[in-house]
Design a protein around this motif. Structure first.
Motif, PDB file in Angstrom:
ATOM      1  N   HIS A 196     161.042 -84.608  66.395  1.00 53.62           N
ATOM      2  CA  HIS A 196     159.811 -85.278  65.969  1.00 53.62           C
ATOM      3  C   HIS A 196     160.001 -86.803  65.933  1.00 53.62           C
ATOM      4  CE1 HIS A 196     155.845 -84.577  64.129  1.00 53.62           C
ATOM      5  NE2 HIS A 196     156.096 -85.534  63.244  1.00 53.62           N
ATOM      6  N   MET A 197     161.083 -87.224  65.289  1.00 53.67           N
ATOM      7  CA  MET A 197     161.336 -88.659  65.143  1.00 53.67           C
ATOM      8  C   MET A 197     161.701 -89.297  66.477  1.00 53.67           C
ATOM      9  SD  MET A 197     160.656 -89.133  62.100  1.00 53.67           S
ATOM     10  CE  MET A 197     161.031 -90.867  62.143  1.00 53.67           C
ATOM     11  N   PHE A 198     162.491 -88.559  67.281  1.00 50.92           N
ATOM     12  CA  PHE A 198     162.851 -89.074  68.599  1.00 50.92           C
ATOM     13  C   PHE A 198     161.590 -89.371  69.405  1.00 50.92           C
ATOM     14  CE2 PHE A 198     163.338 -88.091  73.118  1.00 50.92           C
ATOM     15  CZ  PHE A 198     164.227 -89.087  73.481  1.00 50.92           C
ATOM     16  N   LEU A 199     160.651 -88.441  69.361  1.00 49.85           N
ATOM     17  CA  LEU A 199     159.428 -88.622  70.145  1.00 49.85           C
ATOM     18  C   LEU A 199     158.573 -89.770  69.616  1.00 49.85           C
ATOM     19  CD1 LEU A 199     158.512 -84.892  70.803  1.00 49.85           C
ATOM     20  CD2 LEU A 199     159.352 -86.583  72.448  1.00 49.85           C
ATOM     21  N   VAL A 200     158.548 -89.907  68.279  1.00 46.70           N
ATOM     22  CA  VAL A 200     157.784 -91.012  67.698  1.00 46.70           C
ATOM     23  C   VAL A 200     158.331 -92.350  68.206  1.00 46.70           C
ATOM     24  CG1 VAL A 200     157.347 -92.262  65.535  1.00 46.70           C
ATOM     25  CG2 VAL A 200     156.985 -89.795  65.647  1.00 46.70           C
ATOM     26  N   VAL A 201     159.659 -92.432  68.313  1.00 50.06           N
ATOM     27  CA  VAL A 201     160.274 -93.671  68.795  1.00 50.06           C
ATOM     28  C   VAL A 201     160.105 -93.802  70.311  1.00 50.06           C
ATOM     29  CG1 VAL A 201     162.461 -94.895  69.053  1.00 50.06           C
ATOM     30  CG2 VAL A 201     161.908 -93.778  66.885  1.00 50.06           C
ATOM     31  N   ASN A 221     157.862-102.174  68.406  1.00 50.28           N
ATOM     32  CA  ASN A 221     156.489-102.635  68.248  1.00 50.28           C
ATOM     33  C   ASN A 221     155.546-101.456  68.023  1.00 50.28           C
ATOM     34  OD1 ASN A 221     157.082-105.353  68.632  1.00 50.28           O
ATOM     35  ND2 ASN A 221     157.185-105.035  70.857  1.00 50.28           N
ATOM     36  N   ILE A 222     154.619-101.659  67.127  1.00 48.44           N
ATOM     37  CA  ILE A 222     153.630-100.606  66.899  1.00 48.44           C
ATOM     38  C   ILE A 222     152.240-101.214  66.991  1.00 48.44           C
ATOM     39  CG2 ILE A 222     155.090 -99.100  65.501  1.00 48.44           C
ATOM     40  CD1 ILE A 222     153.705-100.340  63.026  1.00 48.44           C
ATOM     41  N   SER A 260     150.194 -93.591  68.489  1.00 48.06           N
ATOM     42  CA  SER A 260     148.898 -93.942  69.084  1.00 48.06           C
ATOM     43  C   SER A 260     148.148 -94.904  68.170  1.00 48.06           C
ATOM     44  CB  SER A 260     148.069 -92.676  69.298  1.00 48.06           C
ATOM     45  OG  SER A 260     147.774 -92.092  68.055  1.00 48.06           O
ATOM     46  N   ALA A 261     147.372 -95.768  68.772  1.00 45.00           N
ATOM     47  CA  ALA A 261     146.547 -96.686  67.991  1.00 45.00           C
ATOM     48  C   ALA A 261     145.354 -95.921  67.421  1.00 45.00           C
ATOM     49  CB  ALA A 261     146.062 -97.825  68.875  1.00 45.00           C
TER      50      ALA A 261
END
Lengths: 232, 160
Positions: free
Chosen positions: A202-207, A26-27, A212-213
């Motif tokens: 980078h991608m791990f942290l994004v997931v 969810n984003i 952020s909204a």
């Protein structure tokens, strides 16, 4: 049929939860500016694939570099396309990474708890620029030669170690076969290795943390709203 | 017709677009990789000068060497070629390659046995190039000759 094959693998690999966490997470409600990171990633994949293809014919030596690039461009089927994608993709990647960074800065998305994402992002921008600089020399034409002459010369103004840095970058006093091979090695081995590690984090942290909204314009009364997002 | 859910539509659309991009990239990629395999032999030049016909004794295959410039990829290299020229009557000449059709070793005319002999796997070819014994799958490659002012030129390959 496909569903059956999918189930067969799912039973043995159990990758559905991983797929869900990666792709179906969810984003927050976001806008098109939030696609810049994915766009950079896509161009990166393009660079990796076309770059691998170029090494099939490219030879990093002063005798062969220019003519092997000309051979790719003029004689190999779709060579112009593969090289063109790599060439223009390089510029596109720098531009997209830059725009992505601007979006993050403007939205304040680098703040707690996303500092590490931001630091790896800065590293990725530096690596992207290093890719551009080392790749520019490889066609070994006049423009490449003189751009690298000027570019490496800038290192010389570094206090104390400047002269050493220049010789380190060039692999000697002047641009030579040694410069070409070390730029090539950097471009196809060292930088990609660093890039993949940084992209991985980078991608791990994004997931893991989530994105952020977009910040909302808040009135004074409802000020301490950011904290809510951190707890969530 | 059933109405597709928004989620399913977007999922299918994404898959299609990704598949489209993959195909769009995949086809040129294959063409790019296959490209150099398409170039097939030929002499690379119009005619290869060998030497005077007077050098060929009647009934005795004689080796002529010639150097041609051949471009492979972006590199032009001198390549040495050799041909056995034979004549039975001093007027009509035939030329054949000295490359064994088995695995590419060089064959040698052995006069007292009246055979071409390949040292790699003991193959033997008859005077006209046909296989006499050993593993080669076909006769020695034949070349078309032209004679001008008593000079021999190889002008092409004769396809079997």
């Amino acid at each position: 049929m496909m569903e059956k094959v999918g189930l067969w693998f799912e039973e043995r690999m159990g990758w559905k939860p991983i797929w869900k966490a990666l792709a179906l997470r969810n984003i927050p409600k976001v806008n098109w500016a939030y696609t810049l990171g994915s766009a950079t990633l896509l161009v990166m994949i393009n660079q990796i694939l076309t770059g691998i293809l170029l090494t099939i014919y490219y030879v990093p030596s002063p005798q062969d570099a220019y003519s092997s690039v000309a051979f790719i461009t003029n004689e190999i089927t779709a060579g112009w396309l593969i090289r063109g994608l790599h060439h223009w993709g390089a510029s596109a990647m720098v531009v997209l990474a830059g725009l992505h960074m601007i979006r993050v800065v403007v939205h304040g998305a680098y703040k707690f708890p996303r500092e590490v994402t931001w630091f790896t992002g800065l590293g990725l921008l530096a690596v992207t620029l290093a890719f551009g600089f080392t790749g520019y020399l490889l066609p070994w034409d006049q423009k490449a030669y003189w751009a690298t002459t000027v570019g490496t010369r800038m290192l010389e103004v570094t206090p104390v170690i400047g002269e050493w840095l220049l010789r380190f970058a060039r692999g000697g006093e002047e641009l030579s076969a040694v410069t070409l091979t070390r730029f090539y090695g950097m471009h196809i081995w060292v930088l990609p290795a660093i890039l993949l590690v940084l992209v991985g984090i980078h991608m791990f942290l994004v997931v893991r943390i989530g994105i952020s909204a977009p910040p909302k314009a808040s009135t004074r009364e409802e000020e301490p709203e950011e904290d809510a997002e951190v707890k969530a | 017709m059933a109405i597709m859910s928004r989620r399913k539509f977007l999922s299918r659309a994404t898959t299609s677009i990704v598949g489209g991009i993959a195909a769009l990239m995949g086809i040129p990629t294959i063409a790019y990789l296959v490209s150099p395999a398409k170039a097939r032999g030929g002499l690379g030049v119009d005619a290869i000068p060998l030497g005077p016909t007077s050098k060929v004794p009647i009934g005795e295959p004689t080796l002529f060497k010639a150097t041609i410039e051949r471009k492979t990829g972006w590199v032009t290299q001198a390549e040495e070629l050799a041909f056995y020229v034979n004549t039975e009557d001093g007027r009509n000449f035939t030329a054949m390659s000295n490359v064994c059709t088995h695995l590419g070793c060089r064959v040698r005319w052995v006069g007292d046995q009246e055979q071409f002999f390949c040292p790699c796997h003991n193959a033997a070819f008859a005077r006209n190039g046909t296989v006499a014994s050993g593993p080669p799958p076909r006769a020695l490659d034949q070349y078309e000759l032209s004679v001008e002012d008593g000079q021999l030129f190889v002008v092409g390959k004769i396809e079997a």
